[in-house]
Motif scaffolding. Sequence first.
Motif, PDB file in Angstrom:
ATOM      1  N   MET A  56      15.113  -4.870  50.544  1.00  0.00           N
ATOM      2  CA  MET A  56      16.429  -4.774  51.202  1.00  0.00           C
ATOM      3  C   MET A  56      16.571  -3.420  51.894  1.00  0.00           C
ATOM      4  O   MET A  56      17.102  -3.324  53.002  1.00  0.00           O
ATOM      5  N   GLY A  57      16.059  -2.372  51.236  1.00  0.00           N
ATOM      6  CA  GLY A  57      16.070  -1.038  51.849  1.00  0.00           C
ATOM      7  C   GLY A  57      15.272  -1.017  53.147  1.00  0.00           C
ATOM      8  O   GLY A  57      15.682  -0.407  54.136  1.00  0.00           O
ATOM      9  N   VAL A  58      14.150  -1.731  53.140  1.00  0.00           N
ATOM     10  CA  VAL A  58      13.300  -1.796  54.338  1.00  0.00           C
ATOM     11  C   VAL A  58      14.070  -2.462  55.487  1.00  0.00           C
ATOM     12  O   VAL A  58      14.045  -1.983  56.631  1.00  0.00           O
ATOM     13  N   GLU A  59      14.771  -3.558  55.188  1.00  0.00           N
ATOM     14  CA  GLU A  59      15.514  -4.263  56.246  1.00  0.00           C
ATOM     15  C   GLU A  59      16.602  -3.375  56.847  1.00  0.00           C
ATOM     16  O   GLU A  59      16.789  -3.342  58.066  1.00  0.00           O
ATOM     17  N   ALA A  60      17.317  -2.645  55.988  1.00  0.00           N
ATOM     18  CA  ALA A  60      18.355  -1.728  56.499  1.00  0.00           C
ATOM     19  C   ALA A  60      17.712  -0.597  57.296  1.00  0.00           C
ATOM     20  O   ALA A  60      18.219  -0.185  58.358  1.00  0.00           O
ATOM     21  N   ALA A  61      16.573  -0.106  56.802  1.00  0.00           N
ATOM     22  CA  ALA A  61      15.879   1.006  57.463  1.00  0.00           C
ATOM     23  C   ALA A  61      15.383   0.607  58.849  1.00  0.00           C
ATOM     24  O   ALA A  61      15.470   1.393  59.800  1.00  0.00           O
ATOM     25  N   LYS A  62      14.876  -0.630  58.979  1.00  0.00           N
ATOM     26  CA  LYS A  62      14.373  -1.095  60.284  1.00  0.00           C
ATOM     27  C   LYS A  62      15.465  -0.971  61.343  1.00  0.00           C
ATOM     28  O   LYS A  62      15.230  -0.510  62.457  1.00  0.00           O
ATOM     29  N   VAL A  63      16.681  -1.389  60.966  1.00  0.00           N
ATOM     30  CA  VAL A  63      17.805  -1.363  61.918  1.00  0.00           C
ATOM     31  C   VAL A  63      18.170   0.089  62.241  1.00  0.00           C
ATOM     32  O   VAL A  63      18.358   0.457  63.414  1.00  0.00           O
ATOM     33  N   ALA A  64      18.259   0.922  61.199  1.00  0.00           N
ATOM     34  CA  ALA A  64      18.643   2.327  61.407  1.00  0.00           C
ATOM     35  C   ALA A  64      17.624   3.043  62.297  1.00  0.00           C
ATOM     36  O   ALA A  64      17.991   3.803  63.209  1.00  0.00           O
ATOM     37  N   ILE A  65      16.351   2.788  62.038  1.00  0.00           N
ATOM     38  CA  ILE A  65      15.274   3.459  62.810  1.00  0.00           C
ATOM     39  C   ILE A  65      15.316   3.008  64.270  1.00  0.00           C
ATOM     40  O   ILE A  65      15.200   3.818  65.186  1.00  0.00           O
ATOM     41  N   GLU A  66      15.514   1.720  64.485  1.00  0.00           N
ATOM     42  CA  GLU A  66      15.565   1.220  65.862  1.00  0.00           C
ATOM     43  C   GLU A  66      16.777   1.795  66.594  1.00  0.00           C
ATOM     44  O   GLU A  66      16.675   2.244  67.736  1.00  0.00           O
ATOM     45  N   ARG A  67      17.924   1.820  65.894  1.00  0.00           N
ATOM     46  CA  ARG A  67      19.138   2.350  66.546  1.00  0.00           C
ATOM     47  C   ARG A  67      19.028   3.844  66.817  1.00  0.00           C
ATOM     48  O   ARG A  67      19.726   4.367  67.689  1.00  0.00           O
ATOM     49  N   ALA A  68      18.175   4.529  66.058  1.00  0.00           N
ATOM     50  CA  ALA A  68      17.975   5.972  66.287  1.00  0.00           C
ATOM     51  C   ALA A  68      16.998   6.214  67.435  1.00  0.00           C
ATOM     52  O   ALA A  68      16.754   7.361  67.814  1.00  0.00           O
ATOM     53  N   GLY A  69      16.421   5.126  67.968  1.00  0.00           N
ATOM     54  CA  GLY A  69      15.469   5.261  69.069  1.00  0.00           C
ATOM     55  C   GLY A  69      14.139   5.825  68.595  1.00  0.00           C
ATOM     56  O   GLY A  69      13.423   6.476  69.362  1.00  0.00           O
ATOM     57  N   THR A  70      13.816   5.570  67.328  1.00  0.00           N
ATOM     58  CA  THR A  70      12.557   6.085  66.775  1.00  0.00           C
ATOM     59  C   THR A  70      11.711   4.914  66.262  1.00  0.00           C
ATOM     60  O   THR A  70      12.103   3.764  66.368  1.00  0.00           O
TER      61      THR A  70
END
Length: 349
Positions: A56-70
Motif C-alpha cells: 500500500m505504501g508503494v502505491e501511494a509512493a508511486k503517485v507522490a513520486i509522479e506528481r513530484a515530477g521525479t
Amino acid sequence: MFKSKIAGIGKYLPANVVTNNDLLKYMETSDEWIQERTGIQERRYAHRTNETTTTMGVEAAKVAIERAGTTPQDIDFIIFATLSPDYYFPGCGVLLQRAMKMKEIGALDIRNQCSGFVYAMSVADQFIKTGMYKNILVVGAEKHSFGLDFSTRGRNVSVIFGDGAGAVVLQPTEKENQGILSTHLHSDGNSAEILAMYNPGTHANHWSEQKLASFDEAEIGQMFFSHAMIDDGQVFPNMDGPAVFKVAVEKFPAVIKEALEANQRTTADINLLIPHQANLRISQFVQKKLQLRDDQVYNNIMRYGNTTAASVPIALCEAWENGKVKDGDLVCLAAFGSGFTWGSVLLNW
Ligand code: COA
C-alpha cells in the motif's frame, strides 16, 4: 539554508469497504455506538493476501513520486512510518526500496504510531534543510485489519482502525512563501502502557517470576511467545480510550499553538488544519478550543477510520485533490498518539 516543500503527494486506500454494520458479524456493537463515539461510518481493509503495509505504501509512493515530477531512481532517502510492518524486522523501508527498484539509498523506519508521519516529516525536513538529500520519500502506511481482536473483547479498539497509505516527496525550495516553517515534537512515556501492544516484546511480563526462574538457557527463547499470551488475547493492541481522549484534547491544541507562536502566526492565519484522524470527537474538540471555522479543519475519519501513521498524509492528499489546499496556504499538520508522542508541522503549501 533551504526549506523543504512537498513536491508531490499520493494516497492509497484498499477497495474493500467495511461498514459499521459489517462488524456486527463478529462482535456486539452498533452503527449508532460507533458513529456517536467516533464519527466513523466505514473503513477500508486491505486484501488479505495481495496487500500489505508495504504494497500500500508503494502505491501511494508511486503517485507522490509522479506528481513530484521525479522517478523512483531520483529518491535519495526513504522514511517509512508504521506500527503494522510486514515483518517484525526488517522494516518496510527496505521492502519498499526493493519493490520500487530504487538505488542503494538509506531507508529508515519510524515506530511512533499515530504521530509517526509528523515525526517522519520532521526528520526529513532536517536532511533537506542541511542539503544532505534532495528527494526524500516519506510514507505512512498501516494494515491494521491483520492485528485486531474482532471479538467483543476487543471492540473498543477494533472498530476504530482502518487500513491505507499516504506518501509525500520532500524537495528543497528557496521560495519565500513555500515550504515547512517549523516542526515540533514531544513525548511523555509515563502512560506508555495505556495505548500499547505489548507482544511480541522482550519485557517478559507474561511469565510469572517462578516460571521465568524455571527456564534453562535452552528454553529462554520461549520468553518471547507463549500459548497463554495468545489464548488471553495479549497479542492485540490495548487501549484505555477515555484516558487517551483526555490527554489528546489537551496536547493537540497545545502543539498547534506552539507551531503558530514559533512563527508569529495566529489561528486566524491557518488555511487548513489536518489533525491526525484519531476520533472525530477529538478533532471537533480541538476545533472548538482553537475557535476554528469548519472550513479550516479537514476530517475524513468518517470514511476511513483511524489509519494511524497514514491518516495525516491521506487526509492532506484528499484535501489537496479536492482543491482545499492552494499554493502559499498555511497548513498545519498535527498528531497525537501512543507513547504518548505528539507533534506538529507548520508549512506553506
Ligand atoms: N460497541 C459498543 N459498545 C462498546 C464498544 C463498541 N465498539 N466499545 C466499548 N463499548 C462499551 C464499553 O464496554 C462500555 O460499556 P460499559 O459501560 O457497560 O462498561 C461503554 O461502551 C463505554 O466504554 P468507554 O470506553 O468508556 O467508552 P467511551 O465513551 O470512552 O468511548 C472510545 C470509547 C474508544 C471511542 C473513546 O474513549 C475514544 O475515542 N478515545 C480516544 C481513543 C483514540 O483516539 N485512540 C487513538 C489514539 S491516536
